[in-house]
Scaffold this motif. Structure first.
Motif, mmCIF file in Angstrom:
data_model
loop_
_atom_site.group_PDB
_atom_site.id
_atom_site.type_symbol
_atom_site.label_atom_id
_atom_site.label_comp_id
_atom_site.label_asym_id
_atom_site.label_seq_id
_atom_site.Cartn_x
_atom_site.Cartn_y
_atom_site.Cartn_z
ATOM 1 N N LYS A 199 0.825 -1.214 0.000
ATOM 2 C CA LYS A 199 0.000 0.000 0.000
ATOM 3 C C LYS A 199 0.861 1.266 0.000
ATOM 4 O O LYS A 199 0.517 2.258 -0.652
ATOM 5 C CB LYS A 199 -0.959 0.005 1.194
ATOM 6 N N ILE A 200 1.965 1.235 0.706
ATOM 7 C CA ILE A 200 2.856 2.397 0.708
ATOM 8 C C ILE A 200 3.519 2.539 -0.661
ATOM 9 O O ILE A 200 3.655 3.655 -1.176
ATOM 10 C CB ILE A 200 3.887 2.295 1.853
ATOM 11 N N GLU A 201 3.883 1.415 -1.267
ATOM 12 C CA GLU A 201 4.434 1.479 -2.621
ATOM 13 C C GLU A 201 3.416 2.093 -3.585
ATOM 14 O O GLU A 201 3.780 2.900 -4.451
ATOM 15 C CB GLU A 201 4.853 0.088 -3.086
ATOM 16 N N TYR A 239 8.960 5.526 4.647
ATOM 17 C CA TYR A 239 8.160 4.354 4.999
ATOM 18 C C TYR A 239 8.495 3.164 4.109
ATOM 19 O O TYR A 239 8.422 2.019 4.564
ATOM 20 C CB TYR A 239 6.665 4.688 4.967
ATOM 21 N N ILE A 240 8.891 3.427 2.877
ATOM 22 C CA ILE A 240 9.370 2.342 2.008
ATOM 23 C C ILE A 240 10.583 1.694 2.668
ATOM 24 O O ILE A 240 10.674 0.469 2.798
ATOM 25 C CB ILE A 240 9.738 2.865 0.595
ATOM 26 N N ARG A 241 11.529 2.527 3.089
ATOM 27 C CA ARG A 241 12.743 2.014 3.735
ATOM 28 C C ARG A 241 12.413 1.290 5.042
ATOM 29 O O ARG A 241 12.966 0.235 5.338
ATOM 30 C CB ARG A 241 13.733 3.150 3.981
ATOM 31 N N GLU A 242 11.511 1.844 5.820
ATOM 32 C CA GLU A 242 11.150 1.231 7.097
ATOM 33 C C GLU A 242 10.486 -0.126 6.896
ATOM 34 O O GLU A 242 10.714 -1.057 7.660
ATOM 35 C CB GLU A 242 10.233 2.151 7.897
ATOM 36 N N GLN A 243 9.664 -0.241 5.862
ATOM 37 C CA GLN A 243 8.962 -1.506 5.629
ATOM 38 C C GLN A 243 9.914 -2.636 5.274
ATOM 39 O O GLN A 243 9.638 -3.796 5.570
ATOM 40 C CB GLN A 243 7.889 -1.340 4.548
ATOM 41 N N VAL A 244 11.049 -2.321 4.664
ATOM 42 C CA VAL A 244 12.055 -3.355 4.397
ATOM 43 C C VAL A 244 12.478 -3.977 5.721
ATOM 44 O O VAL A 244 12.528 -5.202 5.876
ATOM 45 C CB VAL A 244 13.263 -2.776 3.624
ATOM 46 N N GLU A 245 12.759 -3.127 6.697
ATOM 47 C CA GLU A 245 13.155 -3.593 8.030
ATOM 48 C C GLU A 245 12.009 -4.343 8.717
ATOM 49 O O GLU A 245 12.217 -5.392 9.324
ATOM 50 C CB GLU A 245 13.590 -2.402 8.888
ATOM 51 N N GLN A 253 6.183 11.986 -2.517
ATOM 52 C CA GLN A 253 7.117 10.909 -2.834
ATOM 53 C C GLN A 253 8.215 10.861 -1.771
ATOM 54 O O GLN A 253 8.535 9.808 -1.241
ATOM 55 C CB GLN A 253 7.756 11.126 -4.209
ATOM 56 N N ASP A 254 8.777 12.015 -1.490
ATOM 57 C CA ASP A 254 9.848 12.090 -0.510
ATOM 58 C C ASP A 254 9.370 11.670 0.877
ATOM 59 O O ASP A 254 10.028 10.889 1.570
ATOM 60 C CB ASP A 254 10.411 13.519 -0.460
#
Length: 161
Positions: free
Chosen positions: A101-103, A124-130, A118-119
């Motif tokens: 959903k964030i993507e 949150y994109i980076r956080e979701q990886v973790e 976008q910025d």
């Protein structure tokens, strides 16, 4: 510059998803607290607070951009679970949903030429990886433990975050 109506609507939907996520983790925390597994209860409670923080952050961002936050109803969440593994698997699946959903939000912001959004959502994109890696790791560890080491994992989780 204000959001487009489409972007504002998508952000409000994400806020609702973050609040749903918080309730899911709060339910999991309560389940573990009732079972006397305070480490797991603590860990999922920390996740609950983090998801609330995300919703609040997104609300603040929307308001700063001149948007209109619309708080939506959050559906009831599951409260009965069969095992620690089931909970971990559901948490992992939910984190994958949140990531998708964030993507979608970032893709929409790109289509709307909304560089600020976008910025904002890239963090949150980076956080979701973790988050996905952490949730997946817990699933793997619970599968390896096969229930035998649940108390050791409980103690370890009590010391995290």
């Amino acid at each position: 510059m204000k959001f487009t109506e489409k972007m504002q609507s998508a952000i409000n939907e994400q806020i609702a998803l973050e609040m749903l996520s918080a309730n899911i983790y709060l339910s999991m925390s309560a389940h573990y607290a009732s079972a006397g597994l305070d480490g797991f209860a603590h860990w999922y409670y920390v996740q609950y607070r983090e998801e609330l923080g995300h919703a609040e952050d997104m609300m603040k961002y929307s308001i700063e951009r001149g948007g209109k936050v619309r708080i939506q109803a959050v559906p009831a969440v599951e409260t009965d679970f069969a095992s620690a593994l089931e909970i971990a698997e559901k948490a992992y699946a939910h984190e994958c949903l949140v990531s998708s959903k964030i993507e979608e939000l970032v893709r929409l912001a790109a289509a709307e030429q909304d560089l600020a959004s976008q910025d904002f959502f890239m963090k949150y994109i980076r956080e979701q990886v973790e988050e996905e890696a952490t949730a997946s790791n817990l699933v793997d560890r619970l599968r390896l433990a096969q229930g035998a080491a649940l108390l050791f994992l409980d103690k370890e989780l009590a010391e995290r975050k």
